[in-house]
Design a protein around this motif. Sequence first.
Motif, short mmCIF file in Angstrom:
data_model
loop_
_atom_site.label_atom_id
_atom_site.label_comp_id
_atom_site.label_asym_id
_atom_site.label_seq_id
_atom_site.Cartn_x
_atom_site.Cartn_y
_atom_site.Cartn_z
N GLY A 1 3.41 3.82 -8.90
CA GLY A 1 4.01 4.64 -7.86
C GLY A 1 5.13 3.96 -7.12
N TYR A 2 5.65 2.87 -7.64
CA TYR A 2 6.77 2.10 -7.08
C TYR A 2 6.37 1.18 -5.93
CZ TYR A 2 9.55 5.41 -9.75
OH TYR A 2 10.06 6.18 -10.76
N GLY A 3 5.12 0.87 -5.78
CA GLY A 3 4.71 -0.10 -4.77
C GLY A 3 5.02 -1.51 -5.23
N VAL A 4 5.64 -2.31 -4.37
CA VAL A 4 6.04 -3.66 -4.77
C VAL A 4 4.88 -4.64 -4.74
CG1 VAL A 4 8.44 -3.38 -4.05
CG2 VAL A 4 6.79 -4.36 -2.46
N ARG A 5 4.99 -5.63 -5.59
CA ARG A 5 4.13 -6.81 -5.59
C ARG A 5 5.07 -8.00 -5.50
NH1 ARG A 5 2.31 -7.47 -10.34
NH2 ARG A 5 3.30 -5.69 -11.30
N LEU A 6 4.87 -8.84 -4.48
CA LEU A 6 5.80 -9.93 -4.19
C LEU A 6 5.09 -11.27 -4.12
CD1 LEU A 6 7.48 -8.24 -1.07
CD2 LEU A 6 8.34 -8.19 -3.44
N GLN A 7 5.82 -12.33 -4.46
CA GLN A 7 5.40 -13.69 -4.15
C GLN A 7 6.41 -14.25 -3.17
OE1 GLN A 7 4.89 -15.84 -7.89
NE2 GLN A 7 2.69 -15.47 -7.77
N ASP B 1 0.88 -1.17 0.00
CA ASP B 1 0.00 0.00 0.00
C ASP B 1 0.92 1.22 0.00
OD1 ASP B 1 -1.58 2.19 0.58
OD2 ASP B 1 -2.36 1.38 2.46
N LEU B 2 1.13 1.78 -1.17
CA LEU B 2 2.10 2.85 -1.31
C LEU B 2 1.75 4.08 -0.48
CD1 LEU B 2 4.78 3.23 -2.64
CD2 LEU B 2 3.63 4.29 -4.56
N SER B 3 0.49 4.22 -0.08
CA SER B 3 0.13 5.36 0.76
C SER B 3 0.75 5.25 2.16
CB SER B 3 -1.40 5.50 0.85
OG SER B 3 -1.96 4.48 1.65
N ARG B 4 1.27 4.06 2.49
CA ARG B 4 1.90 3.86 3.80
C ARG B 4 3.43 3.72 3.70
NH1 ARG B 4 -1.61 -0.60 6.76
NH2 ARG B 4 -1.85 -1.47 4.70
N PHE B 5 4.00 4.07 2.56
CA PHE B 5 5.45 4.05 2.38
C PHE B 5 6.01 5.39 2.84
CE2 PHE B 5 9.10 5.03 -0.47
CZ PHE B 5 9.98 4.08 0.01
N THR C 1 7.06 0.60 5.47
CA THR C 1 5.91 0.51 4.59
C THR C 1 5.03 -0.65 5.02
OG1 THR C 1 5.24 0.48 2.25
CG2 THR C 1 7.07 -0.97 2.88
N GLN C 2 3.81 -0.68 4.52
CA GLN C 2 2.88 -1.76 4.84
C GLN C 2 2.07 -2.13 3.61
OE1 GLN C 2 1.00 -0.01 8.49
NE2 GLN C 2 1.67 -1.96 9.38
N GLY D 1 13.46 -1.10 6.63
CA GLY D 1 14.82 -1.39 6.23
C GLY D 1 15.56 -0.17 5.73
N TYR D 2 16.58 -0.46 4.92
CA TYR D 2 17.47 0.58 4.40
C TYR D 2 17.74 0.36 2.93
CZ TYR D 2 18.36 1.67 9.25
OH TYR D 2 18.20 2.03 10.56
N PHE D 3 17.79 1.45 2.19
CA PHE D 3 18.20 1.39 0.79
C PHE D 3 19.70 1.14 0.73
CE2 PHE D 3 14.15 3.38 0.17
CZ PHE D 3 13.75 2.91 -1.07
N VAL D 4 20.12 0.29 -0.21
CA VAL D 4 21.53 0.01 -0.46
C VAL D 4 21.80 0.25 -1.94
CG1 VAL D 4 21.76 -1.61 1.47
CG2 VAL D 4 21.07 -2.47 -0.78
N ALA D 5 22.98 -0.12 -2.40
CA ALA D 5 23.39 0.06 -3.80
C ALA D 5 23.19 1.52 -4.21
CB ALA D 5 22.65 -0.91 -4.71
N ASP D 6 22.40 1.77 -5.24
CA ASP D 6 22.16 3.14 -5.71
C ASP D 6 20.79 3.63 -5.27
OD1 ASP D 6 22.94 5.50 -6.96
OD2 ASP D 6 22.30 4.85 -8.95
N GLY D 7 20.37 3.18 -4.08
CA GLY D 7 19.09 3.62 -3.53
C GLY D 7 17.94 3.31 -4.47
N MET D 8 16.98 4.21 -4.57
CA MET D 8 15.80 4.01 -5.40
C MET D 8 16.15 3.94 -6.89
SD MET D 8 12.72 3.46 -4.81
CE MET D 8 11.02 3.70 -5.18
N ARG D 9 17.35 4.32 -7.25
CA ARG D 9 17.79 4.25 -8.65
C ARG D 9 18.42 2.91 -9.01
NH1 ARG D 9 20.29 10.32 -8.90
NH2 ARG D 9 18.28 11.38 -8.97
#
Length: 180
Positions: A165-171, A32-36, A57-58, A94-102
Amino acid sequence: MKLNNLIFATIVAATPFAAHADPLAAFDVAEDLSRFVYASAPVFDDGMPAYGNAFVTQGYIYPAGTLDGGVEGTLTNGDPAFPDLVIGEWTCDGYFVADGMRTETGAMVITRQVYRFNDGDLLISHGPELADPGVSVTRAVTGGTGDYAEAPAEITQVLLGMSDGYGVRLQVELNTDGAS
């Protein structure tokens, strides 16, 4: 005294024990990207999270296969797309690693994920999340309660994709093939 013991034994024998269900072998997660929410720094010039940025996020947990084929699990207002199918709530920090959101490939974030199921059971995992859709990554199971108290030591996670909006979908799949 013997009669009391016999009555007690009869009651115990007739009382059903709490049912123990097996944990789900797999499930889907929709953010739910509104909670990121992410920290104000470090960020890139455009304000997007950079390396070292903390976030929380949630989202929603659905039965496995609900999000197959690019199906979005949340509506634009943050509500679940399939409210009758929601089986729990997912919280991730958590924390962004590597090149962050890029980051375009490989580990993008290192996270703790708490899967809280509607029946009260919990599963907790820790590890990397990849920026690569369709690629599986192994995460450590660091805890569980209820049906997940004896969960295997690992889960496999696959990024199905991200919403506009960059919200993840995971299995997520529990590694029950003897890995412990």
